[in-house]
Design an enzyme around this catalytic site. Sequence first.
Site, short mmCIF file in Angstrom:
data_model
loop_
_atom_site.label_atom_id
_atom_site.label_comp_id
_atom_site.label_asym_id
_atom_site.label_seq_id
_atom_site.Cartn_x
_atom_site.Cartn_y
_atom_site.Cartn_z
N GLU A 269 0.88 -1.22 0.09
CA GLU A 269 0.22 0.14 0.04
C GLU A 269 0.76 1.31 -0.04
OE1 GLU A 269 -3.62 -0.02 2.50
OE2 GLU A 269 -3.11 2.03 2.99
N TYR B 155 -11.20 -4.53 11.29
CA TYR B 155 -10.37 -3.92 12.33
C TYR B 155 -10.29 -4.99 13.65
CZ TYR B 155 -11.75 0.26 9.89
OH TYR B 155 -11.68 1.08 8.73
N GLN C 268 -6.71 -3.38 9.34
CA GLN C 268 -6.13 -2.13 9.83
C GLN C 268 -4.82 -2.72 10.57
OE1 GLN C 268 -7.82 1.36 11.92
NE2 GLN C 268 -7.18 -0.07 13.54
P1 FAD Z 1 -17.37 1.62 7.81
O1 FAD Z 1 -17.46 0.14 7.52
O2 FAD Z 1 -18.46 2.18 7.35
O3 FAD Z 1 -17.33 1.42 9.51
C1 FAD Z 1 -17.36 2.85 9.94
C2 FAD Z 1 -18.04 2.75 11.60
O4 FAD Z 1 -19.38 2.66 11.36
C3 FAD Z 1 -17.50 1.60 12.18
O5 FAD Z 1 -17.36 2.00 13.68
C4 FAD Z 1 -18.49 0.58 12.00
O6 FAD Z 1 -18.80 -0.36 12.91
C5 FAD Z 1 -19.83 1.35 11.67
N1 FAD Z 1 -20.84 1.25 11.00
C6 FAD Z 1 -20.46 0.49 9.70
N2 FAD Z 1 -21.75 0.21 9.01
C7 FAD Z 1 -22.70 0.19 9.92
C8 FAD Z 1 -23.90 0.43 9.77
N3 FAD Z 1 -24.63 0.13 8.66
N4 FAD Z 1 -24.87 0.82 10.55
C9 FAD Z 1 -24.29 1.40 11.89
N5 FAD Z 1 -22.87 1.47 12.01
C10 FAD Z 1 -22.34 1.08 10.78
N6 FAD Z 1 -9.45 6.09 4.93
C11 FAD Z 1 -8.92 7.08 3.71
O7 FAD Z 1 -9.59 8.23 3.82
N7 FAD Z 1 -8.36 6.87 2.50
C12 FAD Z 1 -7.79 5.52 2.49
O8 FAD Z 1 -7.23 5.23 1.20
C13 FAD Z 1 -8.10 4.53 3.41
N8 FAD Z 1 -7.55 3.30 3.17
C14 FAD Z 1 -7.75 2.41 4.23
C15 FAD Z 1 -7.30 1.24 3.87
C16 FAD Z 1 -7.53 -0.09 4.94
C17 FAD Z 1 -7.01 -1.26 4.82
C18 FAD Z 1 -8.00 0.35 6.18
C19 FAD Z 1 -8.03 -0.74 7.27
C20 FAD Z 1 -8.66 1.55 6.42
C21 FAD Z 1 -8.39 2.53 5.55
N9 FAD Z 1 -8.72 3.91 5.63
C22 FAD Z 1 -8.65 5.03 4.55
C23 FAD Z 1 -9.40 4.52 6.98
C24 FAD Z 1 -10.98 4.47 7.00
O9 FAD Z 1 -11.49 5.12 5.82
C25 FAD Z 1 -11.46 4.76 8.40
O10 FAD Z 1 -11.00 3.69 9.29
C26 FAD Z 1 -12.93 4.86 8.63
O11 FAD Z 1 -13.29 5.38 9.90
C27 FAD Z 1 -13.80 3.75 8.60
O12 FAD Z 1 -13.88 3.21 7.29
P2 FAD Z 1 -14.64 1.83 7.01
O13 FAD Z 1 -14.79 1.67 5.42
O14 FAD Z 1 -14.26 0.90 7.82
O15 FAD Z 1 -16.17 2.14 7.52
#
Ligand code: FAD
Length: 286
Positions: free
Chosen positions: A18, A148, A179
């Site tokens: 990455e 996570y 993560q």
């Molecule tokens: P989600 O899966 O939507 O989760 C976010 C929060 O909401 C979590 O607490 C979850 O439990 C909760 N949640 C999820 N779905 C629901 C639902 N339907 N109803 C109620 N609660 C819900 N960030 C960047 O800005 N750019 C990047 O390129 C980037 N790359 C990443 C790559 C990896 C491999 C990882 C692990 C993280 C990356 N991130 C990046 C960070 C990421 O954007 C953050 O961690 C963000 O806060 C959550 O993203 P997510 O897609 O996991 O969100």
Amino acid sequence: MNFQDFYHPPQKIPYSFEIFPPKDEKGAATLFQALKELSVFNPIFTSVTYGAMGSTQDLTRDLALRIQKELQLRTAFHFTCVGSNRTSVREYVERLKQEGLNLVVALRGDPPNGVSHFIKQEDGFLYANELVTYLREIGGFSIAVAGYPEGHIEAPNKEIDLINLKRKVDAGADIVITQLFFNNRDYFDFVDRARKIGIKIPIIPGIMPIQNLKQIEKITKMCGASIPRDLHQQLIQSDGDVQRALEIGIQHAREQCRDLITRGVPGIHFYTLNKSHSTRRIIESL
Ligand code: FAD
């Protein structure tokens, strides 16, 4: 191309790298040199992050295309829901698909500093599972989502966070990339719990070789990952000695990778921080 095609035991363990879009030409030159050095390990893909607050939308796209064309490395692009609605998402991803990029890391992204809750755009998405559903509706993509091991920083607990991961999987994710974590127990416990609730897709551990104390404290504070006390202590003692901190990072990540591979992980995703030295040393020693 589907992410799942890359993870086929008992072949050699597959690696992915990455990187993030550099700020200037100097950073780009350093990154390309690093990627050339890492390309000898035949990565299954290189993934390009999407800047916080959607700040690198064009840079992410241009860099992903450049890496694919100039270095002939298969590339995945990250995409977040920040600042996007259904129309802008479609335009952006369709264009990349036409250019031959169909591997997406689909994320929600983070709210801006000082804002506690993520606010969706009109006709946009509140959670990553909604983005995954929409990408499936558009069609033609293979999708990775974030997982996570220690729970997402906003989630009330790990169990609820895992149920939310399942929503992304049910919406059509092909793999989970985790993560960063520094204690393998967190990863294996996460995988066990995920399997128990019916998540069957590959869960790829994300490994970040530590570069220095300040940087890793900042990163872990932002994302909620923990640094084991012993490791933290070693880093504190080495503070000021750049080379020593780097060696501690390499040694810890190497031991993590050895254990992960021995215990049969499908692959390893390295958070390279745009540098080749640590990742190269780790892979060479495995
Ligand atoms: P989600 O899966 O939507 O989760 C976010 C929060 O909401 C979590 O607490 C979850 O439990 C909760 N949640 C999820 N779905 C629901 C639902 N339907 N109803 C109620 N609660 C819900 N960030 C960047 O800005 N750019 C990047 O390129 C980037 N790359 C990443 C790559 C990896 C491999 C990882 C692990 C993280 C990356 N991130 C990046 C960070 C990421 O954007 C953050 O961690 C963000 O806060 C959550 O993203 P997510 O897609 O996991 O969100």
